[in-house]
Design a protein around this motif. Structure first.
Motif, PDB file in Angstrom:
ATOM      1  N   PRO A 161       0.832  -1.202   0.000  1.00 34.61           N
ATOM      2  CA  PRO A 161       0.000   0.000   0.000  1.00 34.61           C
ATOM      3  C   PRO A 161       0.866   1.251   0.000  1.00 34.61           C
ATOM      4  N   TYR A 173     -11.017   0.705  -5.455  1.00 32.30           N
ATOM      5  CA  TYR A 173      -9.558   0.798  -5.384  1.00 32.30           C
ATOM      6  C   TYR A 173      -8.898   0.156  -6.602  1.00 32.30           C
ATOM      7  N   THR A 185      -3.553   4.957   0.385  1.00 32.53           N
ATOM      8  CA  THR A 185      -4.352   3.731   0.381  1.00 32.53           C
ATOM      9  C   THR A 185      -5.212   3.709   1.639  1.00 32.53           C
ATOM     10  N   LEU A 190      -7.209  -1.742   1.542  1.00 31.85           N
ATOM     11  CA  LEU A 190      -6.126  -2.708   1.709  1.00 31.85           C
ATOM     12  C   LEU A 190      -6.672  -4.031   2.228  1.00 31.85           C
ATOM     13  N   ILE A 211      -3.873   1.060  -4.372  1.00 35.92           N
ATOM     14  CA  ILE A 211      -4.073   2.486  -4.120  1.00 35.92           C
ATOM     15  C   ILE A 211      -5.557   2.832  -4.142  1.00 35.92           C
ATOM     16  N   THR A 212      -5.879   3.842  -3.376  1.00 38.52           N
ATOM     17  CA  THR A 212      -7.237   4.386  -3.349  1.00 38.52           C
ATOM     18  C   THR A 212      -7.252   5.637  -4.216  1.00 38.52           C
TER      19      THR A 212
END
Length: 231
Positions: A161, A173, A185, A190, A211-212
């Motif tokens: 992350p 995500y 993240t 996650l 990743i967000t």
């Protein structure tokens, strides 16, 4: 599925355990402080154990179908061995009991690269300071952990992350092989991504970035809420 979660009492570990129970799995949550673990469920076993103890790790892994590791320790100047020694004990127990599937949290900071949206302050000041000074011993040990896991014969996935932060629910995500070009993240993303990997073979023996891409904090918000927080 019978799942063991190491680091279950950390911010990500609690989310991971909760999501696994919601998904119908039988979960063994391993923590050094079982008395403070907040979750309760008929399909949950909370085990008080230290990842440095190979006998305790062996017992937590026996007769399971998969292992998820969300181990985490604070950065500091002293040498850190939690990740590498913990991974060594987990891998040895899994090989002994023929448990194949392992998903482990690492960090994008073990292989620091500039981000396209990072800007000068993040890429040239904060990132080198965090990875090379404040978190040097931590990320060095994560690298040792990754090397050990890659050398095993398990069906492993290493999840990296970016900067972790809180969101109340899972987003759309992104998971990519190798480096993920995103600074943040959400922990819930996650946890969701790790659990999803148990049901697919796409990322077996692969290092991935998660990743967000929505509802990210500003750099100031992240520093105030996460980088300076005590977990």
């Amino acid at each position: 599925m019978r799942i063991t979660v190491f680091g279950a009492n950390g911010p990500t570990g609690r989310l991971l355990t909760g999501r696994a129970l919601t998904a119908g799995h039988q979960v063994t949550a391993v923590t050094r402080q079982p008395e403070s673990f907040p979750l309760h469920h008929d399909r949950l076993e909370v085990v008080g154990a230290d990842v440095f103890d190979p006998v305790a790790v062996d017992a937590a892994v026996a007769e399971r179908d998969a292992v998820l590791s969300a181990l985490g320790v604070p950065a500091g100047k002293e040498p850190i061995t939690t990740y590498s020694r913990g991974a060594a004990n987990i891998v040895a127990a899994m090989e002994r009991h023929r448990v194949r599937r392992l998903v482990v949290v690492s960090s994008g900071a073990v292989e620091p690269q500039p981000y396209s949206d990072g800007g000068f302050l993040f890429n040239r000041v904060l990132l080198p300071y965090v990875t090379g000074v404040v978190g040097k011993t931590l990320y060095d040990d994560m690298r040792r952990m990754e090397t050990l896991i890659r050398a095993s014969d398990l069906d492993w996935t290493i999840v990296r992350p970016s900067g972790l932060y809180h969101l109340p629910s899972v987003t759309d995500y992104t998971v990519v092989e190798g480096h993920a070009d995103g600074r943040f993240t959400a922990r819930v993303d996650l946890a969701a991504s790790m659990l999803a990997m148990l049901n697919e073979d796409r990322y077996v023996r692969t290092t991935v970035g998660v990743i967000t891409t929505s509802d990210n904090p500003t750099l100031f918000q992240w520093i105030r809420g996460e980088a300076l927080a005590k977990h």
